[in-house]
Design a protein around this motif. Structure first.
Motif, PDB file in Angstrom:
ATOM      1  N   GLY A 110      33.250  37.140  31.160  1.00  0.00           N
ATOM      2  CA  GLY A 110      33.703  37.134  30.404  1.00  0.00           C
ATOM      3  C   GLY A 110      32.714  36.993  28.712  1.00  0.00           C
ATOM      4  N   GLU A 111      31.186  37.459  30.056  1.00  0.00           N
ATOM      5  CA  GLU A 111      29.990  37.262  29.303  1.00  0.00           C
ATOM      6  C   GLU A 111      28.916  38.965  28.300  1.00  0.00           C
ATOM      7  N   GLY A 112      30.364  40.054  28.545  1.00  0.00           N
ATOM      8  CA  GLY A 112      30.006  40.799  27.946  1.00  0.00           C
ATOM      9  C   GLY A 112      29.090  42.339  28.571  1.00  0.00           C
ATOM     10  N   ARG A 113      28.447  41.824  29.256  1.00  0.00           N
ATOM     11  CA  ARG A 113      27.766  42.549  30.220  1.00  0.00           C
ATOM     12  C   ARG A 113      28.508  44.467  30.838  1.00  0.00           C
ATOM     13  N   LEU A 153      22.372  29.661  34.644  1.00  0.00           N
ATOM     14  CA  LEU A 153      22.900  30.270  34.474  1.00  0.00           C
ATOM     15  C   LEU A 153      22.041  31.290  33.480  1.00  0.00           C
ATOM     16  N   GLY A 154      22.310  31.072  33.031  1.00  0.00           N
ATOM     17  CA  GLY A 154      21.740  32.251  31.426  1.00  0.00           C
ATOM     18  C   GLY A 154      20.594  31.890  31.347  1.00  0.00           C
ATOM     19  N   ASP A 155      20.163  31.059  31.610  1.00  0.00           N
ATOM     20  CA  ASP A 155      18.376  30.991  31.259  1.00  0.00           C
ATOM     21  C   ASP A 155      18.374  31.831  32.511  1.00  0.00           C
ATOM     22  N   ARG A 156      19.084  32.236  33.137  1.00  0.00           N
ATOM     23  CA  ARG A 156      18.783  32.974  34.883  1.00  0.00           C
ATOM     24  C   ARG A 156      18.268  34.675  34.209  1.00  0.00           C
ATOM     25  N   LEU A 157      20.228  35.072  33.408  1.00  0.00           N
ATOM     26  CA  LEU A 157      20.200  36.008  33.707  1.00  0.00           C
ATOM     27  C   LEU A 157      19.957  36.471  32.289  1.00  0.00           C
ATOM     28  N   GLY A 158      19.634  35.634  31.587  1.00  0.00           N
ATOM     29  CA  GLY A 158      19.634  36.300  29.675  1.00  0.00           C
ATOM     30  C   GLY A 158      18.681  37.019  29.754  1.00  0.00           C
ATOM     31  N   ALA A 178      17.648  35.446  45.387  1.00  0.00           N
ATOM     32  CA  ALA A 178      17.608  33.726  45.989  1.00  0.00           C
ATOM     33  C   ALA A 178      16.718  33.705  45.597  1.00  0.00           C
ATOM     34  N   GLU A 179      15.575  33.964  46.310  1.00  0.00           N
ATOM     35  CA  GLU A 179      14.383  33.582  45.620  1.00  0.00           C
ATOM     36  C   GLU A 179      13.737  33.264  43.903  1.00  0.00           C
ATOM     37  N   GLY A 180      14.336  34.086  43.443  1.00  0.00           N
ATOM     38  CA  GLY A 180      15.034  33.343  41.863  1.00  0.00           C
ATOM     39  C   GLY A 180      13.796  34.613  41.624  1.00  0.00           C
ATOM     40  N   GLY A 181      13.244  34.418  40.143  1.00  0.00           N
ATOM     41  CA  GLY A 181      12.215  34.818  38.989  1.00  0.00           C
ATOM     42  C   GLY A 181      12.510  36.056  38.994  1.00  0.00           C
ATOM     43  N   ARG A 182      11.954  36.822  37.480  1.00  0.00           N
ATOM     44  CA  ARG A 182      12.509  37.456  37.031  1.00  0.00           C
ATOM     45  C   ARG A 182      12.545  38.953  37.831  1.00  0.00           C
ATOM     46  N   ALA A 183      11.186  38.856  39.154  1.00  0.00           N
ATOM     47  CA  ALA A 183      11.012  39.982  39.953  1.00  0.00           C
ATOM     48  C   ALA A 183      12.437  40.549  40.702  1.00  0.00           C
ATOM     49  N   ALA A 203      29.295  42.809  37.913  1.00  0.00           N
ATOM     50  CA  ALA A 203      29.674  43.451  39.170  1.00  0.00           C
ATOM     51  C   ALA A 203      28.698  42.653  39.819  1.00  0.00           C
ATOM     52  N   ALA A 204      26.815  43.317  39.625  1.00  0.00           N
ATOM     53  CA  ALA A 204      26.060  42.567  40.913  1.00  0.00           C
ATOM     54  C   ALA A 204      25.724  41.466  40.389  1.00  0.00           C
ATOM     55  N   LEU A 205      26.130  40.864  39.366  1.00  0.00           N
ATOM     56  CA  LEU A 205      25.594  39.541  39.477  1.00  0.00           C
ATOM     57  C   LEU A 205      26.349  38.943  39.567  1.00  0.00           C
ATOM     58  N   VAL A 206      27.779  38.844  39.622  1.00  0.00           N
ATOM     59  CA  VAL A 206      28.961  38.053  40.622  1.00  0.00           C
ATOM     60  C   VAL A 206      28.952  38.430  41.915  1.00  0.00           C
TER      61      VAL A 206
END
Length: 240
Positions: free
Chosen positions: A140-143, A4-9, A210-215, A149-152
């Motif tokens: 708790g990741e400091g964003r 998850l951190g890899d995807r959202l970093g 849901a499809e993933g990727g930075r876009a 809220a959007a990511l959760v």
């Protein structure tokens, strides 16, 4: 770093995202400050929660109107959404201490009577439980509050860790983040109504996420900034 951190970093470094959230945050802060200078009665919070419950229910397939919900005539999905809204603010301290427990309680409220008792409040499998724990850790990741809220929201809605009522849980958790972060302590924004007002974009951007990727991540976050601005417009503060 976990998957998850890899995807959202670096989400805040995606083009246009930081500025979009900053503009939305400025607008929200101005509304809450300027229109909230007078004492905010609890009735406004109750109205915001009611509007949010109805909008979230419609997004989950309910035909119930605001008047139906206000009169207690909502269909089962609307009734479930109202149950969630009634307990939502009481879960703010629980979410701060043990977010996994708060998310499980949200599902218990949203899915009660619709699924067997032995799966209420429980992730559907081990992988879903691990994903849910990762989502619980996002707060708790400091964003910033809006991005968190959007990511959760997106993670819960697309991962569907409970296998039922995940949309209701996702939108309730989103509001929990906004309140618990201190951005909207009296819960006067109506983010659910913002999503309903932009429903085609809401649904298409969740699919992109849901499809993933930075876009897909970027598209969802840019959409979310717009939706939160629409949620501010739907606040009962605007009626004053």
């Amino acid at each position: 770093m976990d998957p998850l951190g890899d995807r959202l970093g670096g989400a805040d470094q995606l083009e246009g995202v930081a500025s979009a959230f900053a503009a939305t945050r400025d607008g929200i802060d101005a509304m809450l400050r300027d229109r909230g200078l007078r004492r905010t009665p609890p009735e406004l919070t109750s109205e915001s929660l009611l509007r949010g419950a109805q909008a979230s229910a419609v997004l989950a397939g309910s035909p119930s109107s605001v008047d139906d919900v206000r009169a207690g005539r909502g269909d089962p999905v609307a009734q479930a959404s109202v149950r969630v809204s009634v307990e939502l603010l009481g879960l703010v301290p629980v979410f701060a201490r043990t977010p996994f427990q708060a998310l499980a309680r949200l599902h218990a409220l949203a899915a009660a009577g619709a699924v067997p008792d032995d799966v209420v409040g429980r992730p559907r499998d081990t992988a879903a439980a691990e994903r849910l724990r990762a989502v619980a850790g996002l707060a708790g990741e400091g964003r910033g509050a809006l991005m968190t809220a959007a990511l959760v929201h997106a993670e819960l809605a697309t991962a569907a860790p409970f296998g039922s009522a995940d949309g209701l849980v996702a939108r309730a958790a989103e509001r929990l983040v906004l309140v618990g972060s201190g951005l909207d302590v009296t819960s006067l924004l109506v983010p659910e109504a913002g999503h309903l007002a932009l429903r085609p974009a809401y649904e298409s951007n969740l699919r992109a996420y849901a499809e993933g990727g930075r876009a897909g991540l970027q598209a969802w976050l840019l959409y979310a900034a717009e939706a939160y601005a629409a949620g501010a417009e739907a606040s009962p503060l605007r009626d004053r």
